[in-house]
Design a protein around this motif. Structure first.
Motif, short mmCIF file in Angstrom:
data_model
loop_
_atom_site.label_atom_id
_atom_site.label_comp_id
_atom_site.label_asym_id
_atom_site.label_seq_id
_atom_site.Cartn_x
_atom_site.Cartn_y
_atom_site.Cartn_z
N SER A 184 0.84 -1.22 0.08
CA SER A 184 0.12 0.06 -0.03
C SER A 184 0.81 1.25 -0.14
O SER A 184 0.61 2.30 -0.40
N GLU A 185 2.13 1.22 0.47
CA GLU A 185 2.91 2.30 0.62
C GLU A 185 4.11 2.15 -0.53
O GLU A 185 5.37 2.63 -0.05
N GLU A 186 4.01 1.44 -1.51
CA GLU A 186 5.12 1.29 -2.21
C GLU A 186 5.52 2.49 -2.78
O GLU A 186 5.05 3.29 -3.29
N GLN A 744 5.46 -7.83 16.56
CA GLN A 744 4.70 -6.83 17.34
C GLN A 744 5.22 -5.37 17.06
O GLN A 744 6.32 -5.10 16.52
N SER A 745 4.29 -4.31 17.44
CA SER A 745 4.60 -2.98 17.49
C SER A 745 5.81 -2.84 18.75
O SER A 745 5.21 -3.14 19.72
N PRO A 746 6.70 -2.32 18.49
CA PRO A 746 7.50 -1.95 19.97
C PRO A 746 6.73 -0.87 20.88
O PRO A 746 6.10 -0.06 20.45
N ILE A 747 6.98 -1.38 22.22
CA ILE A 747 6.36 -0.39 22.91
C ILE A 747 7.22 0.78 22.92
O ILE A 747 6.81 1.96 22.95
N VAL A 748 8.54 0.82 22.99
CA VAL A 748 9.38 1.72 23.11
C VAL A 748 9.94 1.95 21.81
O VAL A 748 10.67 1.07 21.13
N ARG A 749 9.43 3.23 21.28
CA ARG A 749 10.01 3.47 19.78
C ARG A 749 10.34 4.90 19.69
O ARG A 749 9.70 6.02 20.60
N ALA A 750 11.24 5.16 18.85
CA ALA A 750 11.27 6.91 18.40
C ALA A 750 10.15 7.37 17.66
O ALA A 750 9.27 6.70 17.16
N LYS A 751 9.94 8.73 17.72
CA LYS A 751 8.89 9.46 17.04
C LYS A 751 8.85 9.02 15.68
O LYS A 751 7.74 8.96 15.09
N LEU A 752 10.37 8.87 15.08
CA LEU A 752 10.16 8.59 13.76
C LEU A 752 9.64 7.10 13.21
O LEU A 752 9.21 7.12 12.16
N HIS A 753 9.50 6.54 14.04
CA HIS A 753 8.97 4.98 13.82
C HIS A 753 7.78 5.19 13.26
O HIS A 753 7.29 4.47 12.24
N TYR A 756 7.72 6.84 9.48
CA TYR A 756 8.10 5.91 8.60
C TYR A 756 7.17 4.81 8.47
O TYR A 756 7.52 3.71 7.70
N GLY A 757 6.39 4.69 9.32
CA GLY A 757 5.24 3.38 9.25
C GLY A 757 5.91 2.15 9.29
O GLY A 757 5.51 1.24 8.84
N PHE A 758 6.73 2.16 10.27
CA PHE A 758 7.41 0.74 10.57
C PHE A 758 6.43 -0.16 11.55
O PHE A 758 6.58 -1.26 11.22
N ASP A 759 5.44 0.44 11.73
CA ASP A 759 4.37 -0.66 12.37
C ASP A 759 3.82 -1.45 11.28
O ASP A 759 3.18 -2.54 11.68
N GLU A 760 3.77 -0.97 10.10
CA GLU A 760 3.17 -1.95 9.01
C GLU A 760 4.20 -3.14 8.79
O GLU A 760 3.77 -4.10 8.25
N PHE A 761 5.22 -3.19 9.35
CA PHE A 761 6.35 -4.09 9.09
C PHE A 761 7.10 -4.36 10.30
O PHE A 761 8.15 -3.97 10.41
N PRO A 762 6.03 -4.88 11.33
CA PRO A 762 6.84 -5.23 12.39
C PRO A 762 8.06 -6.21 12.30
O PRO A 762 8.19 -7.13 11.48
#
Lengths: 1173, 121
Positions: A184-186, A744-753, A756-762
């Motif tokens: 979806s974010e290609e 899983q989505s990390p509980i501790v993450r930087a704002k940039l996480h 960049y939509g890294f939650d789409e690709f745990p």
């Protein structure tokens, strides 16, 4: 700049993700992600589509191609260099190169495409073909001065960059992308070559259009009197191809100009070139270089020498100089033969000398500036520039390299046309150039398939070029964008290579992290080992300029700000410095004035007060110094420069964003934090200190708490993690894909996480981690996994392997030899039909043990049914079977892709790591009943040893542990952006208080009980939540055992390599250990008995191991037949001594016999003195 | 009174003094980084460097004085030592471990130090 995350950062935003997954929007959800790939796309887009200011690069390139002319009479029938021209003259050239969107059913290269359906990248990936579109060109010609004819010709199919302006996915949003089987974010930015995603990687090249002074001792070796000093300039043509010229300083005061043409270098006296450029008198030259500084005898002496040496040729006028140049370069340049020598000279100047400038007077002024700079450096007044520092660098963009290759191929076709005619002349054949048909006939003899050449370049990364494209490497331009996980994938687009040449250099100076690269190159994100410091990554806010804005108004603005233009050399002021705009000397002013101009220009461009000033213009004001960089005001507006956003503090209406480049940054006063601002000095401030880090380095939580190498290790390990490579997994056919099921989505993450939509690709799992020495199975970086956690699916992974089967492989012609299928015989065999269907392909979902049938085909000629088996060794599940058609869509099925799914639950020996460079190997899956437990009954998923911390100092991991623990209790995410805490506001306090609120110990440790005895431990255990990654290095891919097995036929020693069932080398150091230990017979066992033990015959008389040979025993048995008798000794005879008397058998390594034989081949005799046993 | 000039020590006080100077210097290097090394390792090095009466380095240049051509070849610069051995018709009595490994014999150290002598039956 990345837009600040407006949504609440402390929630996981699960609902929002869910909504977006169900209803993908029309706009990309993560603009930051698209921006990260932008330089790739924009540079490709610029090839075929221009902007308002500048035409498409391909059109500029076509204009730059030299004229090509074909004659219908051989050369000797014409007078060289003008005069009468009997016969006809055919000029040929190209206009309008167009690239179509990729379509199916691509016609042969010689024809123009016929319209057909669009093809999309997903199809290319799944079919393992190249995503490409038809390249066409308008081929034009005219005979003598007759009318212009033209023909549209195909140049083959050219690979198209995904999501570029020639891609069918252009401008699509997530909704349409998912419909076309994409992510979806290609973001695109790559090519698809035979199903692989290929990237042309960024390459560091010298900054274009800037005169760089170099001090390089190896210059001394160029010839007698050559000194180590030189100035060089990489001149960029408007179409972004380049040509480098260098001026060398000779110890006798003279200067030579070095230039490259078609990979050959030529050295010319500089004066020869300068005088060929413009009509110039000695006086004018003298005044131009000396610039009023008549007291500087160092300078005046050398200029005098220069002028004197230019008299040697005895030439006077510009025409004479041009003719001289032309006469010498006529053969090299290969220009139309009716050109006069002067015209050839002009063409040389146009093609090679200061190619970024059109006007000869500008070129002359540039050479004057080069001369001034080199004398400034030689006299010691100023220092040479550092070629390794970022302020003298720019990036070679993929699109620009692509264009350069197309341009060269286009010229090759035209010169091939000329070449063909010349060949015909030589063979004595007549060349008819006046009618259409014969021109088409010559065209048919050429190989105009540009697409194939460029496909080859993308697939191999090897540059095949006549000119070398002004680059000093020929291989390694492309890399595969591996979708191992998303972090690795996105890093490919941000990585920058220093160049293959530098990888071979023994000195380490090129690898050093220099302060000039601050904010542009990530100081953390570089691999350790061989590529360290050569393969770097752009910081996440660094951008690369693409395109050339219109700068025609800038000189006028400069004059209005106080610069004086060059009008007469005699009024020059020695204190003046040059003002250069994109490598053109536009004027002079004093250094103070230059500072003033720079200040004003910057103000204008940031505030937008002058519309003609682009925001990404670089205003590098280099102040006067003693022994520093050569002063001047250097303005750059061109493409390929690294720029980054910083806050401009001097704007009237609050803070504004300025884009700064690498060269100007050195001379700007930029504060890092607000407390660093010095009033009336500081002009800029960083938006955030994390802007110096790459995307990946930003993802390391609390990286400011860690020892710096640990953050580097995390950047490496983040890229080796088994994660979620893609969401469109069903439409991917990568050779190997790793995937983790419990992401899983990390509980501790930087704002940039989130940006960049890294939650789409745990990429990992939040694990309960206890730091405790327990059971002893956690020694030396081993870690204990909770068996019940494992059984609940913790870190469960899968490997997808695609087996590509092509039945037509190896067959020469297009006739079909085999078809997939099972014959009746095999259909009756349950051991086959259990796995294969009647079509000869495996059932979806079938579990294949090693050796099970994978597919079957029937050979048409022999009519035999051949069943191929799965090689294993691991059990695999058939995930999908794809039937792949040919391009035409009319050929019978020959190609099949079978995706096998190999389950990979974590086993002992698999590798895991936290995000702090703390890797470990699973040593045990410990039963939950024996695991320690806390007051609340929580058991750790992972146990690691406290000894992992003191020497590595990864405090960030401790902070993450308590932060995630508090976050888990409160159901919120924790921001781990580095540089948030200080001495007065510590992380321990911040999270400690949250822990207390959640009912835990302030420091993150808690009482725990032994799972074995049930007793409370004496010490409280540090117990929290850490995001763990599972790395792709798995013991199932690595274990290697062997008892006996294959041996090397030459040495009889065991072979090496896991794949060949080889052994593990017992090397020098192992040998030393056993000697030191005194275990002689164990050593003999390893090195002899278990290796190449042999019983060898030796002749005691002559001592040779090679002279004893088997001889046929003639005394018994049937005559003539070779039949050695049972007793070896009797049938062996020494060739040298002609007797069997001295033969005895001793044991030795086989290689020793081999050594004796090798030595014998060199006429060296090796003898053994063998005693009696 | 000490000096780190091994050569001067050798000239003035003889080889034993040079040997102990080497021990002092080498252990001094390790001590600077607080790395504990068993003195036997260092004395072994010093012995090797001085056992010929002078002092020699620890590299392929100085291994040239070794009596065993096979040991020299298996160390470094194989071709050079092979050439030399060929030119001078050198021989190896197969006493040292490297040479014995080449022909597949057990090394004469540790468990290989003794042999069984028995009359052939």
């Amino acid at each position: 700049m990345i837009a600040p995350n407006t949504t609440d950062a402390s929630t996981f935003q699960t609902l929002k993700w869910n909504q977006e997954a169900i209803n993908p929007g029309r706009q990309a959800a993560y603009p930051a992600l698209q921006a990260a790939v932008a330089p790739h796309l924009e540079s490709f887009n610029a090839i075929f589509e221009g902007s308002r200011d500048s035409p498409a690069l391909i059109d500029l390139a076509l204009n730059d191609l030299p004229e090509r002319v074909v004659y219908d009479l051989p050369p000797d029938s014409q007078t060289l260099g003008g005069g009468s021209q009997p016969g006809n003259r055919l000029s040929i050239w190209f206009e309008q190169v167009t690239l179509d969107r990729p379509r199916n059913f691509i016609a042969p290269s010689s024809q123009v495409t016929r319209p057909s359906e669009l093809s999309f990248p997903a199809e290319a990936r799944e079919r393992k073909v190249t995503y490409r579109g038809q390249l066409n060109v308008k081929f034009c010609w005219r005979v003598n001065d007759g009318p212009v004819n033209s023909d549209v010709r195909g140049l083959g199919s050219l690979p198209v960059m995904v999501r570029s302006n020639r891609c069918n996915l252009q401008n699509m949003g997530p909704a349409q992308l998912t419909k076309h089987r994409e992510e979806s974010e290609e973001a695109g930015g790559y090519f698809i070559m035979n199903g692989n995603e290929k990237i042309i990687r960024f390459l560091i090249v010298p900054r274009s259009n800037y005169i760089t002074a170099i001090y390089r001792p190896s210059f001394n070796k160029r010839g007698p009197t050559y000194s180590a000093y030189g100035v060089t300039i990489r001149c960029l043509r408007p179409d972004t191809t380049s040509s480098t010229i260098t001026v060398h300083y000779l110890t006798d005061g003279d200067l030579t100009l070095r230039l490259y043409f078609r990979k050959r270098e030529y050295l010319l006296p500089l004066m020869l070139v300068m005088r060929a450029l413009v009509e110039v008198s000695d006086k004018e030259l003298f005044l131009a270089i000396v610039q009023g500084d008549f007291d500087n005898t160092f300078l005046t002496d050398r200029v005098e020498l220069l002028l004197r040496s230019s008299k040697r040729l005895g030439l006077r006028t510009r025409l004479q100089y041009l003719q001289y140049l032309g006469a010498h370069f006529r053969v090299v340049l290969n220009l139309p033969r009716h050109y006069t020598d002067a015209q050839v000279g002009e063409e040389l100047i146009r093609q090679v000398i200061a190619v970024h400038l059109k006007d000869n007077r500008d070129k002359f002024n540039l050479l004057v500036a080069m001369v001034q700079k080199i004398y400034g450096i030689v006299s010691g007044e100023y220092a040479a520039d550092n070629g390794d520092s970022a302020n003298n660098h720019e990036i070679l963009l993929p699109g620009h390299l692509y264009l350069a290759m197309i341009k060269e191929r286009l010229d090759d076709i035209l010169s091939g046309f000329v070449e063909y005619a010349e060949m015909s002349h030589r063979r004595g054949e007549s060349v008819n150039i006046t009618n259409h048909k014969s021109i088409a006939r010559i065209w048919s003899k050429l190989s105009p398939d540009i697409g194939r050449r460029i496909s080859n370049f993308l697939a191999t990364g090897n540059l095949v070029s006549q000119s070398g494209l002004d680059l000093n490497q020929t291989a390694g331009f492309t890399i595969i964008a591996e979708k191992l996980n998303f972090l690795r994938y996105i890093s490919h687009f941000r990585c920058v290579h220093r160049g293959a040449f530098f990888a071979t250099m023994k000195t380490t100076s090129v690898r050093k992290l220099l302060p000039e690269s601050w904010g542009f190159m990530c100081p953390v994100h570089t691999p350790d080992g061989t590529p360290c410091g050569l393969l770097t990554h752009l910081s996440h806010t660094c951008r690369i300029t693409v395109g050339r804005p219109d700068t025609s108004e800038i000189p006028r603005l400069l004059v209005s700000l106080g610069m004086s233009q060059i009008f007469h050399r005699s009024v020059a002021n020695p204190a003046n410095v040059t003002v250069q705009l994109d490598g053109r000397v536009v004027g002079y002013c004093t250094s103070q004035m230059a500072a003033e101009i720079a200040r004003n220009l910057r103000h204008f461009k940031v505030t937008g007060a002058h519309p003609g000033l682009p925001l990404d213009m670089e205003i590098a004001y280099v102040p006067l110094s003693r022994g520093g960089q050569y002063p001047g005001l250097y303005l750059f507006t061109g493409s390929s420069r690294m720029i980054r956003p910083v806050k401009y503090l001097c704007a009237p209406e609050g803070d504004a964003t300025d884009l700064i480049g690498t060269m100007e940054q050195v001379y700007l006063d930029i504060a890092c934090m607000s407390e660093d601002v010095v009033p009336h000095v500081t002009t800029h401030m960083e938006f955030s200190p994390t802007h110096i880090l790459s995307i990946l380095a930003n993802m390391t939580p609390f990286s400011d708490f860690n020892q710096s190498p640990r953050n580097m290790y995390q950047c490496q390990m983040g890229k080796q993690t088994m994660g979620t490579p893609a969401q469109a997994l069903a439409y991917r056919a990568d050779n190997k894909l790793y995937r983790i099921q419990s992401g899983q989505s990390p509980i501790v993450r930087a704002k940039l996480h989130a940006d960049y939509g890294f939650d789409e690709f745990p990429n990992g799992t939040n694990a309960c981690v206890a730091v405790i020495s327990y059971t002893g199975y956690d020694m030396e970086d081993a870690m204990i996994l909770n068996k019940s956690a494992h059984e609940r699916g913790f870190k469960y992974g899968t490997v997808y392997k695609t087996e590509l089967i092509d039945l037509s492989e190896g067959s020469r012609n297009s006739t079909i030899m085999s078809r997939f299928g099972l014959d009746p015989l095999n259909l009756n065999r349950p051991e086959v039909t259990k796995y294969l269907d009647i079509d000869g392909l495996p059932h979806i979902g079938a579990r294949l043990p090693a050796g099970a049938p994978l597919y079957a085909f029937i050979n048409e000629t022999t009519n035999r049914n051949i069943v191929k088996t799965y090689k294993g060794p691991e059990e695999a599940v058939v995930d999908s079977v794809r039937l792949l058609g040919a391009d035409s869509g009319t050929v019978a099925l020959q190609k099949v892709a079978i995706v096998l799914r190999i389950p990979r639950p974590p086993v002992i020996g698999d590798k895991f790591s936290s995000r702090h460079g703390q890797k470990g190997v699973c040593s045990q899956k410990w039963p939950a009943i024996d695991m320690p437990f806390s007051e609340s009954g929580i058991q750790p998923d992972i146990i690691i040893n406290p000894h992992a911390f003191p020497s590595r100092m990864t405090i960030g991991m401790f902070v993450e542990s308590i932060a995630a623990k508090a976050g888990a209790m409160n159901g919120c995410t924790q921001d781990s952006t580095p540089f948030q805490f200080s001495e007065h506001h510590t992380a321990a306090d911040h999270f400690g208080e949250q822990l207390v609120q959640a009912g835990y110990n302030y420091h993150g440790n808690e009482p725990m009980y032994s799972g074995i005895t049930g007793e409370e431990f004496q010490a409280d255990i540090y117990f929290g939540v850490v995001y763990y990654q599972r790395l792709r290095h798995m013991v199932n891919d690595k274990f290697q055992v062997r008892s006996t097995g294959p041996i090397n036929p030459l040495t009889h020693q065991p072979v090496k390599g896991r794949k060949r069932a080889g052994g593990i080398r017992f090397g020098e150091m192992e040998r030393d250990a056993l000697i030191a230990h005194g275990v002689s017979y164990l050593l003999q066992d390893r090195l002899l008995n278990c290796s190449d033990y042999t019983m060898a015959q030796v002749c005691k008389l002559c001592g040779s191991v090679i002279s004893p040979v088997h001889v046929p025993d003639m005394t018994s048995g049937s005559r003539g037949a070779f039949r050695p008798r049972p007793s070896v000794k009797l049938s062996v005879k020494c060739q040298t001594c002609q007797t069997a008397k001295g033969i005895t058998v001793i044991s030795m390594p086989f290689v020793f016999r081999y050594l004796a034989a090798e030595l014998a081949s060199m006429n060296i005799r090796l003898t053994l003195k063998v005693g009696d046993v | 009174m000490t000096t780190n000039d091994i050569h001067a020590t050798l000239q003035t006080y003889g080889v034993e003094a040079a040997r102990s100077a080497i021990i002092n210097e080498v252990s001094g290097v390790f001590a600077a980084y607080s790395i504990g090394v068993d003195p036997r390792h260092i004395s072994l090095i010093a012995d090797y460097m001085t056992f010929e009466g002078g002092y020699k380095a620890f590299n392929r240049k100085c291994i040239a004085t070794n009596a065993s051509p096979l040991a020299k070849m298996s160390f470094e610069s194989t071709c050079k030592f092979l050439t030399d051995a060929t030119i001078y018709g050198d021989y190896d009595v197969l006493n040292n471990p490297s040479a014995r490994l080449v022909v597949g014999a057990p090394i004469l150290a540790g468990t290989g130090i003794c042999d069984v002598l028995q009359e052939a039956a």
